[in-house]
Motif scaffolding. Structure first.
Motif, PDB file in Angstrom:
ATOM      1  N   LEU A   1       0.825  -1.213   0.000  1.00  0.00           N
ATOM      2  CA  LEU A   1       0.000   0.000   0.000  1.00  0.00           C
ATOM      3  C   LEU A   1       0.859   1.264   0.000  1.00  0.00           C
ATOM      4  N   ARG A   2       2.014   1.210   0.665  1.00  0.00           N
ATOM      5  CA  ARG A   2       2.847   2.400   0.774  1.00  0.00           C
ATOM      6  C   ARG A   2       3.725   2.599  -0.451  1.00  0.00           C
ATOM      7  N   ASN A   3       4.372   1.521  -0.912  1.00  0.00           N
ATOM      8  CA  ASN A   3       5.339   1.652  -2.000  1.00  0.00           C
ATOM      9  C   ASN A   3       4.709   1.562  -3.377  1.00  0.00           C
ATOM     10  N   ARG A   4       3.697   0.711  -3.527  1.00  0.00           N
ATOM     11  CA  ARG A   4       3.058   0.537  -4.836  1.00  0.00           C
ATOM     12  C   ARG A   4       1.863   1.465  -5.032  1.00  0.00           C
ATOM     13  N   MET A   5       0.969   1.502  -4.025  1.00  0.00           N
ATOM     14  CA  MET A   5      -0.229   2.321  -4.130  1.00  0.00           C
ATOM     15  C   MET A   5       0.017   3.777  -3.755  1.00  0.00           C
ATOM     16  N   LYS A   6       1.164   4.075  -3.093  1.00  0.00           N
ATOM     17  CA  LYS A   6       1.536   5.439  -2.710  1.00  0.00           C
ATOM     18  C   LYS A   6       0.488   6.103  -1.811  1.00  0.00           C
ATOM     19  N   LEU A   7      -0.056   5.330  -0.866  1.00  0.00           N
ATOM     20  CA  LEU A   7      -1.034   5.905   0.056  1.00  0.00           C
ATOM     21  C   LEU A   7      -0.326   6.777   1.085  1.00  0.00           C
ATOM     22  N   PRO A   8      -0.930   7.895   1.467  1.00  0.00           N
ATOM     23  CA  PRO A   8      -0.303   8.763   2.487  1.00  0.00           C
ATOM     24  C   PRO A   8      -0.303   8.097   3.847  1.00  0.00           C
ATOM     25  N   ASP A   9       0.547   8.611   4.729  1.00  0.00           N
ATOM     26  CA  ASP A   9       0.716   8.005   6.048  1.00  0.00           C
ATOM     27  C   ASP A   9      -0.550   8.077   6.891  1.00  0.00           C
ATOM     28  N   ILE A  10      -1.346   9.139   6.717  1.00  0.00           N
ATOM     29  CA  ILE A  10      -2.554   9.264   7.533  1.00  0.00           C
ATOM     30  C   ILE A  10      -3.573   8.189   7.160  1.00  0.00           C
ATOM     31  N   VAL A  11      -3.609   7.806   5.864  1.00  0.00           N
ATOM     32  CA  VAL A  11      -4.510   6.726   5.437  1.00  0.00           C
ATOM     33  C   VAL A  11      -4.013   5.387   5.955  1.00  0.00           C
ATOM     34  N   LEU A  12      -2.703   5.168   5.890  1.00  0.00           N
ATOM     35  CA  LEU A  12      -2.132   3.925   6.408  1.00  0.00           C
ATOM     36  C   LEU A  12      -2.378   3.800   7.912  1.00  0.00           C
ATOM     37  N   MET A  13      -2.284   4.922   8.619  1.00  0.00           N
ATOM     38  CA  MET A  13      -2.533   4.903  10.055  1.00  0.00           C
ATOM     39  C   MET A  13      -3.973   4.504  10.343  1.00  0.00           C
ATOM     40  N   ALA A  14      -4.916   5.035   9.548  1.00  0.00           N
ATOM     41  CA  ALA A  14      -6.321   4.696   9.752  1.00  0.00           C
ATOM     42  C   ALA A  14      -6.593   3.229   9.433  1.00  0.00           C
ATOM     43  N   ILE A  15      -5.922   2.715   8.399  1.00  0.00           N
ATOM     44  CA  ILE A  15      -6.156   1.328   7.985  1.00  0.00           C
ATOM     45  C   ILE A  15      -5.647   0.349   9.035  1.00  0.00           C
ATOM     46  N   PHE A  16      -4.412   0.554   9.508  1.00  0.00           N
ATOM     47  CA  PHE A  16      -3.789  -0.423  10.396  1.00  0.00           C
ATOM     48  C   PHE A  16      -4.109  -0.177  11.867  1.00  0.00           C
ATOM     49  N   SER A  17      -4.796   0.904  12.189  1.00  0.00           N
ATOM     50  CA  SER A  17      -5.178   1.163  13.574  1.00  0.00           C
ATOM     51  C   SER A  17      -6.499   0.491  13.933  1.00  0.00           C
ATOM     52  N   LEU A  18      -7.285   0.119  12.918  1.00  0.00           N
ATOM     53  CA  LEU A  18      -8.574  -0.518  13.163  1.00  0.00           C
ATOM     54  C   LEU A  18      -8.398  -2.018  13.341  1.00  0.00           C
ATOM     55  N   GLY A  19      -9.225  -2.609  14.201  1.00  0.00           N
ATOM     56  CA  GLY A  19      -9.193  -4.048  14.414  1.00  0.00           C
ATOM     57  C   GLY A  19     -10.068  -4.789  13.419  1.00  0.00           C
ATOM     58  N   LEU A  20     -10.043  -6.113  13.522  1.00  0.00           N
ATOM     59  CA  LEU A  20     -10.829  -6.944  12.596  1.00  0.00           C
ATOM     60  C   LEU A  20     -12.328  -6.726  12.790  1.00  0.00           C
ATOM     61  N   LYS A  21     -12.766  -6.481  14.028  1.00  0.00           N
ATOM     62  CA  LYS A  21     -14.186  -6.250  14.284  1.00  0.00           C
ATOM     63  C   LYS A  21     -14.657  -4.970  13.617  1.00  0.00           C
ATOM     64  N   ALA A  22     -13.836  -3.921  13.704  1.00  0.00           N
ATOM     65  CA  ALA A  22     -14.203  -2.652  13.071  1.00  0.00           C
ATOM     66  C   ALA A  22     -14.261  -2.797  11.555  1.00  0.00           C
ATOM     67  N   TRP A  23     -13.292  -3.515  10.971  1.00  0.00           N
ATOM     68  CA  TRP A  23     -13.318  -3.719   9.523  1.00  0.00           C
ATOM     69  C   TRP A  23     -14.509  -4.562   9.093  1.00  0.00           C
ATOM     70  N   ALA A  24     -14.911  -5.537   9.918  1.00  0.00           N
ATOM     71  CA  ALA A  24     -16.084  -6.352   9.594  1.00  0.00           C
ATOM     72  C   ALA A  24     -17.350  -5.494   9.573  1.00  0.00           C
ATOM     73  N   LEU A  25     -17.454  -4.562  10.531  1.00  0.00           N
ATOM     74  CA  LEU A  25     -18.619  -3.672  10.557  1.00  0.00           C
ATOM     75  C   LEU A  25     -18.616  -2.717   9.368  1.00  0.00           C
ATOM     76  N   ILE A  26     -17.440  -2.237   8.975  1.00  0.00           N
ATOM     77  CA  ILE A  26     -17.358  -1.340   7.814  1.00  0.00           C
ATOM     78  C   ILE A  26     -17.768  -2.067   6.545  1.00  0.00           C
ATOM     79  N   ILE A  27     -17.283  -3.294   6.370  1.00  0.00           N
ATOM     80  CA  ILE A  27     -17.650  -4.075   5.179  1.00  0.00           C
ATOM     81  C   ILE A  27     -19.141  -4.376   5.177  1.00  0.00           C
TER      82      ILE A  27
END
Length: 224
Positions: free
Chosen positions: A128-154
């Motif tokens: 995500l960082r090297n290929r997709m060039k996502l900014p650090d704030i987006v990466l922080m939001a992605i990896f700070s959430l747990g599996l339960k939060a991602w399940a609810l978002i999906i």
């Protein structure tokens, strides 16, 4: 034995092609020529340049074609490939004054995964960082959430088209907002003061408050 000779001996059995590159050190030093394998670890290249030029290896920053070369990524060694005649820029970071712990490396200001992170998360982070060039704030939001939060978002995005087809889009969004509010209210523990108490240090009652004390006071004074 010089580091350059060691590298040549190690790579001679692998039939590595040797190339000549130009090393330019920022400062008054003159450019120098260096024979290295066409493919070499960045860490080995850093040690070779530090030994040849008598520089501190931990303070060297290597730049090739405008990009900073890093030793490792996701616990894997990084290799760099040279063509004959390439130019490598070497910058030497100044040492911090005695007694001060100063680190001007921009990498320390970026979001980084903990060392205990699983391997698949490190691979995903690198992609995500090297290929997709996502900014650090987006990466922080992605990896700070747990599996339960991602399940609810999906689940929310899965049910959103259904609510839209049933013409319940506004109610679906409003319901989501109320759910977020109630789920984040929290519970006050015994002994904790309320938010209202912050603005009412003496814990005085509001004018017109009706409770048992007010009723008892009105009866005793004959006002009830």
């Amino acid at each position: 034995m010089e580091m350059e000779e060691i590298v040549e001996e190690e790579t001679s059995g692998k039939h590595e092609n040797m190339v000549e590159i130009t090393v330019k050190t920022i400062g008054p030093a003159r450019p120098s020529r260096l024979h290295v394998p066409s493919s070499i670890k960045v860490l080995d290249l850093r040690k070779l340049i530090a030994r040849k030029n008598h520089l501190p290896v931990e303070n060297l920053k290597l730049i090739l074609q405008g990009k900073v070369l890093h030793d490792r990524a996701d616990e894997d060694d990084i290799y760099v490939r040279f063509n004959d005649g390439d130019s490598l820029i070497v910058a030497v970071k100044p040492k911090a004054p005695v007694g001060l712990d100063i680190d001007d490396d921009d990498e320390d200001l970026k979001f980084q995964l903990p060392q205990s992170t699983s391997q698949w998360k490190k691979k995903l982070y690198s992609f995500l960082r090297n290929r997709m060039k996502l900014p650090d704030i987006v990466l922080m939001a992605i990896f700070s959430l747990g599996l339960k939060a991602w399940a609810l978002i999906i689940l929310w995005f899965t049910l959103a088209p259904i609510a839209h087809k049933l013409d319940l889009g506004p109610l679906y969004i409003l319901g989501t907002g109320f759910c977020l509010i109630f789920l984040n209210l929290g519970r006050r523990q015994p002994g904790d003061v309320s938010a209202y108490s912050i603005f009412n240090e003496d814990f005085r009652e509001l004018p017109g408050t009706l409770n048992a004390d007010a009723i008892d006071r009105d009866i005793r004074t004959g006002q009830f």
